[in-house]
Write an enzyme that holds these catalytic residues in place. Structure first.
Site, mmCIF file in Angstrom:
data_model
loop_
_atom_site.group_PDB
_atom_site.id
_atom_site.type_symbol
_atom_site.label_atom_id
_atom_site.label_comp_id
_atom_site.label_asym_id
_atom_site.label_seq_id
_atom_site.Cartn_x
_atom_site.Cartn_y
_atom_site.Cartn_z
ATOM 1 C CE LYS A 123 -20.326 96.917 20.675
ATOM 2 N NZ LYS A 123 -21.473 97.765 21.082
ATOM 3 C CB SER A 166 -24.311 95.426 21.685
ATOM 4 O OG SER A 166 -23.905 96.760 21.396
ATOM 5 C CB SER A 192 -24.921 99.122 23.480
ATOM 6 O OG SER A 192 -26.021 98.431 22.937
#
Length: 563
Positions: free
Chosen positions: A140, A220, A244
Site C-alpha cells: 500500500k 482505504s 481499511s
C-alpha cells in the site's frame, strides 16, 4: 544501463512522468536522437495490445531506447532480461497481468507503481533459500519502500522518495519476499474528508473492483484488495485504522487480516492514529495471509507499541492445515448481521457450515454504546494532527532539493493551492477539524473510554460472559456503485469491525459467498494477541465453506440473467 533507465522503463508502463533524475538519465541519448523518454513511450504504443508478456514489452522498449543512446550499458543482473527460474517467471507473469488489466483493458487502477527489478530480486531470494522464496508482494502506498515514492495518494507527496524501507518492509525482504510495486488507496487513508469516495486518490485515480468495475473497492486499502482479487501478486499489504483492511478484502472477495495492534511495526508508515493504526496481510487464502504476517511481524525499537511483538510472534501458518472447529464455542453477533436479507442468507449458510464442522454456535446480542464512536473520532482528530506532523517532519529533502510538507497545515494549504486536482470531488473537512487542535486531557479521557467500551466492556466481556472463543458477523455488505460526485454509500448496518479496531484486537475476514456476483466476507474477532487462534478458525472455516465464490469478470455489473 543505469538504474535510472530501468526505473524509467518500468515507470512508462505505469503512466508515471519521469522525475528530474530520470530526465538526467534520458539526457545521455546522443544529440539529435529521439529521447529515451519518448522512445520508451513509442515502444509502449507499438507493443500495446500485441504483447501480453511484460518482458517482451520491456524488451521492445529497451531496444528502441538503446538505438537512440550511445552510452547505455546493460548490467548482468538487469531485470529486463528473460528470467528462467520459477520465482522470476512468476514475477514476470504478475507484471504482465498488471500491464494487461491495470494499465489497459478494464484499467483497475489498483497499482500506482511497479518495481521493474522484481523478477531479478525474486530469483535471488529463491536461490538464497529464504522462507518466502521470492514471492511477490504489493505494498500500500502509505508504507515506505526504498525504491519507490510513498505518496499516500496525494500530489503533496508525489516526490516523496525517502530511499528507506519501513521496518515491516525490511522484515519482508529478510524473509525472502519481493516488493512488486505500490498499490493505490483512498487518499490519506480516507481521513481527509467525511464525504470521500473510497479508492480514489489524486495520484492513482479511482480503484475499480475486479468483480464489477463500476462498483467500489472500499477503502482505504482499495488497491491492495483489488490487486489480490485480480491476481496481480502473491499477496499484498494494507493498513487499517478502522475497517481499511477488512472492508476492501470483503468486497473484493479476498482474505484480509488486521492483527493485534503492536504485532507489526508502524514506523515509516504515513499515520492516522498511533492508538489504532496497523498494517496487515491481504491474500487469496488464509494460509498465504498467515505466511505474510509471519514475515512482517516483529518488534521495532522506534515503535513502543511493538515491545511485546517478538515475544508474541509465532509461525502463523503452522497448524493451519489441521486446525479444527470441533468443540469451539463461537458467538454470533446477532445485532451486527444487518437488515439485508441476501447478506443474512449468506451468513446463515456460513454459520451452518461452522456447525457441520463441529462448532457450537451461541447467539450474542450487543449494541455498542454510541459514546464509543464519538470518542474514537475525538481520538483520531487529536492523533492525526500529532502523528502526521511528526511523520512529515521526519521526511528527507526531496530529490530536487525542495522541502516536503512538514505539517498538517502544510497539507491543507497544498490542497487549497491545488484544489482543481485535489478537491474536485470532495474537500478536507476532517483535516480542518484535526488542525484546530484538541485538549490533551480530553483526548486522554476519550481514548480511555473508547478503549474500555470496545475492549474490556466490549469484546473481552462478550467472550467471557458467553464462554466463546471468537465472535463472528458479516464483515460488510456487497460493493456499492462508485460515485465520485455523491461519495460512498455504505448501508445495511452490517459488521462489528469497529470493536476490534478501537480495542486493537485481531480481526480476520474470509470470503463467504456473493450477492449477485458481489463478494461478501465473514469476520472472526478475537481477544488481544489471539492472532494465531483467529487465523486457525478462519482456515478451518475456509475448508468447511460450502458457498460458491465469485470469480472476477473485469466488466461492469449486470444481473446474472444478463451476463
Amino acid at each position: 544501463m543505469s538504474k535510472g533507465y530501468v526505473v524509467l522503463a518500468g515507470a512508462m508502463f505505469k503512466g508515471v512522468n519521469p522525475d528530474p533524475e530520470w530526465a538526467i538519465a534520458a539526457s545521455r541519448c546522443k544529440p539529435g536522437a529521439t529521447s529515451l523518454y519518448r522512445a520508451l513511450h513509442r515502444a509502449n504504443e507499438l507493443a500495446q495490445g500485441r504483447m501480453r508478456n511484460l518482458s517482451r514489452l520491456l524488451a521492445c522498449a529497451v531496444m528502441v531506447a538503446l538505438s537512440a543512446c550511445s552510452t547505455a550499458r546493460i548490467p548482468a543482473e538487469t531485470p529486463l532480461v528473460r528470467q528462467t527460474d520459477p520465482a522470476a517467471r512468476q514475477a514476470e507473469a504478475f507484471l504482465a497481468r498488471i500491464a494487461t488489466l491495470d494499465d489497459a483493458g478494464p484499467e483497475l487502477n489498483a497499482v500506482i507503481a511497479i518495481n521493474a527489478a522484481a523478477p531479478a530480486q525474486a530469483r535471488a531470494a529463491a536461490a538464497a533459500g529464504l522462507p518466502l522464496a521470492g514471492r511477490t508482494v504489493l505494498i500500500k502506498d502509505n508504507i515506505e519502500t526504498r525504491e519507490l515514492p510513498t505518496t499516500a495518494g496525494s500530489l503533496a507527496l508525489a516526490g516523496n522518495r525517502t530511499g528507506r524501507d519501513a521496518p515491516l518492509v525490511a522484515n519482508l525482504r529478510r524473509a525472502g519476499g519481493v516488493v512488486l510495486g505500490k498499490t493505490n488507496l483512498s487518499e490519506w487513508a480516507n481521513i481527509r474528508d467525511s464525504n470521500s469516495t473510497s479508492g480514489w486518490s489524486a495520484v492513482g485515480g479511482l480503484t475499480r473492483n475486479p468483480h464489477a468495475i463500476d462498483r467500489n473497492s472500499c477503502g482505504s486499502s482499495s488497491g491492495s484488495g483489488a490487486a489480490v482479487a485480480a491476481g496481480f501478486a502473491w499477496a499484498a499489504i494494507g493498513t487499517e485504522t478502522d475497517g481499511s483492511i477488512t472492508c476492501p478484502a470483503s468486497v473484493n472477495g479476498v482474505v484480509g487480516f488486521k492483527p493485534t495492534v503492536g504485532l507489526v511495526s508502524r514506523s515509516r508508515v504515513v499515520p492516522i492514529s498511533s492508538s489504532q493504526d496497523t498494517a496487515g496481510p491481504m491474500a487469496a487464502n488464509v494460509r498465504d495471509a498467515a505466511m505474510l504476517l509471519t514475515a512482517i511481524a516483529g518488534s521495532d525499537p522506534e515503535d513502543a507499541a511493538t515491545a511485546e511483538a517478538d515475544r508474541r510472534r509465532v509461525d502463523y501458518a503452522a497448524g493451519l492445515d489441521t486446525a479444527s472447529l470441533r468443540g469451539l464455542r463461537i458467538g454470533v453477533l446477532t445485532e451486527q448481521v444487518g437488515s439485508r436479507r441476501d447478506v443474512r442468507a449468506l451468513f446463515e449458510a456460513a454459520v451452518a457450515d461452522l456447525r457441520r464442522a463441529g462448532a457450537e454456535i451461541v447467539d450474542v446480542s450487543h449494541t455498542p454504546d454510541a459514546a464509543m464512536y464519538r470518542d474514537e473520532f475525538a481520538v483520531l482528530l487529536f492523533e492525526l494532527r500529532e502523528d502526521m506532523n511528526a511523520y512529515l517532519a521526519s521526511l528527507p529533502e526531496q530529490a530536487d532539493g525542495t522541502q516536503p510538507p512538514r505539517s498538517l497545515d502544510d497539507l491543507i494549504a497544498f490542497n487549497i493551492a491545488h484544489a482543481d486536482r485535489e478537491m474536485r470531488w470532495f474537500g478536507q473537512d476532517i483535516f480542518l477539524q484535526a488542525a484546530e487542535g484538541r485538549d490533551a486531557g480530553s483526548y486522554a479521557e476519550a481514548r480511555a473510554n473508547a478503549l474500555k467500551l470496545a475492549g474490556v466492556d466490549g469484546i473481552d466481556a462478550l467472550l467471557a460472559e458467553h464462554h466463546v472463543q471468537f465472535l463472528i458477523a458479516p464483515t460488510t455488505g456487497p460493493a456499492w456503485a462508485s460515485d465520485l460526485v455523491a461519495g460512498d454509500n455504505y448501508g445495511g448496518g452490517i459488521g462489528a469491525g469497529s470493536l476490534a479496531a478501537i480495542a486493537g484486537y485481531p480481526h480476520l475476514t474470509v470470503p463467504m459467498g456473493h450477492v449477485e456476483g458481489l463478494p461478501v466476507g465473514i469476520s472472526f474477532l478475537g481477544g488481544a494477541w489471539q492472532d494465531s487462534a483467529v487465523l486457525k478458525a478462519g482456515a478451518a472455516y475456509e475448508r468447511a465453506r460450502s458457498a460458491e465464490l465469485h470469480v472476477p469478470g473485469f466488466t461492469r455489473w449486470q444481473p446474472p440473467e444478463k451476463r
